[in-house]
Design a protein around this motif. Sequence first.
Motif, PDB file in Angstrom:
ATOM      1  N   THR A   1     -54.600  44.004  49.994  1.00 23.43           N
ATOM      2  CA  THR A   1     -54.201  42.604  50.036  1.00 23.43           C
ATOM      3  C   THR A   1     -54.510  42.008  48.678  1.00 23.43           C
ATOM      4  O   THR A   1     -55.672  41.873  48.310  1.00 23.43           O
ATOM      5  CB  THR A   1     -54.955  41.832  51.130  1.00 23.43           C
ATOM      6  N   ASP A   2     -53.477  41.653  47.918  1.00 24.69           N
ATOM      7  CA  ASP A   2     -53.675  41.162  46.559  1.00 24.69           C
ATOM      8  C   ASP A   2     -53.842  39.657  46.473  1.00 24.69           C
ATOM      9  O   ASP A   2     -54.180  39.133  45.427  1.00 24.69           O
ATOM     10  CB  ASP A   2     -52.511  41.593  45.675  1.00 24.69           C
ATOM     11  N   SER A   3     -53.572  38.941  47.560  1.00 27.33           N
ATOM     12  CA  SER A   3     -53.729  37.497  47.542  1.00 27.33           C
ATOM     13  C   SER A   3     -54.088  37.001  48.924  1.00 27.33           C
ATOM     14  O   SER A   3     -53.853  37.691  49.923  1.00 27.33           O
ATOM     15  CB  SER A   3     -52.442  36.816  47.059  1.00 27.33           C
ATOM     16  N   GLN A   4     -54.661  35.816  48.977  1.00 33.30           N
ATOM     17  CA  GLN A   4     -55.067  35.237  50.246  1.00 33.30           C
ATOM     18  C   GLN A   4     -53.852  34.701  50.991  1.00 33.30           C
ATOM     19  O   GLN A   4     -53.065  33.932  50.456  1.00 33.30           O
ATOM     20  CB  GLN A   4     -56.073  34.102  50.015  1.00 33.30           C
ATOM     21  N   SER A   5     -53.682  35.113  52.233  1.00 31.60           N
ATOM     22  CA  SER A   5     -52.529  34.708  53.025  1.00 31.60           C
ATOM     23  C   SER A   5     -52.651  33.262  53.461  1.00 31.60           C
ATOM     24  O   SER A   5     -53.737  32.725  53.597  1.00 31.60           O
ATOM     25  CB  SER A   5     -52.405  35.603  54.268  1.00 31.60           C
ATOM     26  N   SER A   6     -51.533  32.620  53.701  1.00 35.02           N
ATOM     27  CA  SER A   6     -51.513  31.238  54.172  1.00 35.02           C
ATOM     28  C   SER A   6     -52.204  31.142  55.518  1.00 35.02           C
ATOM     29  O   SER A   6     -51.943  31.937  56.420  1.00 35.02           O
ATOM     30  CB  SER A   6     -50.075  30.743  54.283  1.00 35.02           C
ATOM     31  N   GLY A   7     -53.091  30.171  55.656  1.00 40.67           N
ATOM     32  CA  GLY A   7     -53.785  29.954  56.913  1.00 40.67           C
ATOM     33  C   GLY A   7     -55.030  30.787  57.093  1.00 40.67           C
ATOM     34  O   GLY A   7     -55.730  30.654  58.095  1.00 40.67           O
ATOM     35  N   THR A   8     -55.315  31.670  56.135  1.00 41.78           N
ATOM     36  CA  THR A   8     -56.490  32.513  56.234  1.00 41.78           C
ATOM     37  C   THR A   8     -57.737  31.747  55.815  1.00 41.78           C
ATOM     38  O   THR A   8     -57.742  31.067  54.806  1.00 41.78           O
ATOM     39  CB  THR A   8     -56.343  33.753  55.335  1.00 41.78           C
ATOM     40  N   THR A   9     -58.791  31.879  56.603  1.00 37.82           N
ATOM     41  CA  THR A   9     -60.057  31.270  56.231  1.00 37.82           C
ATOM     42  C   THR A   9     -61.100  32.363  56.090  1.00 37.82           C
ATOM     43  O   THR A   9     -61.266  33.193  56.980  1.00 37.82           O
ATOM     44  CB  THR A   9     -60.524  30.258  57.287  1.00 37.82           C
ATOM     45  N   VAL A  10     -61.769  32.411  54.968  1.00 33.81           N
ATOM     46  CA  VAL A  10     -62.817  33.389  54.743  1.00 33.81           C
ATOM     47  C   VAL A  10     -64.048  32.657  54.251  1.00 33.81           C
ATOM     48  O   VAL A  10     -63.982  31.508  53.844  1.00 33.81           O
ATOM     49  CB  VAL A  10     -62.393  34.449  53.699  1.00 33.81           C
ATOM     50  N   ALA A  11     -65.164  33.338  54.301  1.00 34.28           N
ATOM     51  CA  ALA A  11     -66.389  32.748  53.793  1.00 34.28           C
ATOM     52  C   ALA A  11     -66.340  32.667  52.278  1.00 34.28           C
ATOM     53  O   ALA A  11     -65.522  33.304  51.630  1.00 34.28           O
ATOM     54  CB  ALA A  11     -67.587  33.566  54.250  1.00 34.28           C
ATOM     55  N   SER A  12     -67.231  31.872  51.706  1.00 35.27           N
ATOM     56  CA  SER A  12     -67.232  31.673  50.259  1.00 35.27           C
ATOM     57  C   SER A  12     -68.615  31.923  49.691  1.00 35.27           C
ATOM     58  O   SER A  12     -69.632  31.830  50.390  1.00 35.27           O
ATOM     59  CB  SER A  12     -66.769  30.251  49.924  1.00 35.27           C
ATOM     60  N   TYR A  13     -68.660  32.244  48.414  1.00 39.88           N
ATOM     61  CA  TYR A  13     -69.918  32.417  47.708  1.00 39.88           C
ATOM     62  C   TYR A  13     -70.515  31.040  47.397  1.00 39.88           C
ATOM     63  O   TYR A  13     -69.848  30.191  46.809  1.00 39.88           O
ATOM     64  CB  TYR A  13     -69.691  33.150  46.386  1.00 39.88           C
ATOM     65  N   VAL A  14     -71.763  30.832  47.780  1.00 42.26           N
ATOM     66  CA  VAL A  14     -72.394  29.540  47.497  1.00 42.26           C
ATOM     67  C   VAL A  14     -73.703  29.674  46.722  1.00 42.26           C
ATOM     68  O   VAL A  14     -74.250  28.679  46.243  1.00 42.26           O
ATOM     69  CB  VAL A  14     -72.652  28.739  48.793  1.00 42.26           C
ATOM     70  N   GLY A  15     -74.214  30.881  46.560  1.00 40.31           N
ATOM     71  CA  GLY A  15     -75.460  31.039  45.815  1.00 40.31           C
ATOM     72  C   GLY A  15     -75.872  32.493  45.713  1.00 40.31           C
ATOM     73  O   GLY A  15     -75.195  33.396  46.224  1.00 40.31           O
ATOM     74  N   PHE A  16     -77.000  32.715  45.043  1.00 42.47           N
ATOM     75  CA  PHE A  16     -77.504  34.077  44.869  1.00 42.47           C
ATOM     76  C   PHE A  16     -78.992  34.045  44.541  1.00 42.47           C
ATOM     77  O   PHE A  16     -79.542  33.011  44.153  1.00 42.47           O
ATOM     78  CB  PHE A  16     -76.757  34.790  43.743  1.00 42.47           C
TER      79      PHE A  16
END
Length: 250
Positions: A171-186
């Motif tokens: 999958t080379d790009s995020q599909s419409s309507g897809t929700t994924v988690a995000s990076y917020v820290g480390f």
Amino acid sequence: MFKRRERRIAESGPYYRQRSWQLSAGFLGIVVVVGGIVTMLSGPDTTTDRANAAASEGPLATASGKKDGRPGGCRTDDSAGAAPPRAAPKDVSWRTLGVARVPVSVSAGPTLIQGSLWWCYAHTPTGAALAAHIIPSQMSGSNWRTVTEQQVVSGQGREMFEFQRATVRSTDSQSSGTTVASYVGFSVASYTDTAATVRLLLKSAQGYAATDISLRWSGGDWKVQPDDNGSLHSPVSAVQSTSGFVLWGV
């Protein structure tokens, strides 16, 4: 409640079959999750295999012969030394990479982007942290094999990852309507000149979670060190607080 939830997430069995891995894989760049569990073994990615059957020699394919150990053209500011960072670099910007949005830094890297390779990270804890965000996030796309051969430490773990990854469609790009988690820290859990462990803080609709990425300094840059079972990251665990993490401020 938290302990019960953590036990549910820390599942047994191969990592790529675990529900927690499937739910977290979108932001780690392996597959896109659309509204729940995806079918991992949906068929081999034969197009990717043909395109990457013989990855060309790249800047990180072999150890550098340069005096400073860096491949040609790679220069970074390593003056921060080995001290764990207390704040995110001030020069951070965000770019879309596959199915994820990742932080990049003029000072900490990647300072070079050549095709599918985002490389040349500072030889510092912050440089390792940037590599931990970006390299796994490249594994959802059709150039995953080239990235693996250049930016994942060779050995049994890499061979297992390649075998398992070949069963997943790219999958080379995020599909419409897809929700994924995000990076917020480390946080940088451990660091030496030759190895680092970076703990990534992630956020989704279900709350916060964390996972560890192991890295090695190899061929003049940071590379991901997979487990022997082929996993590029530790089992994802729920966390209740962002305390102890350097936050990206997004």
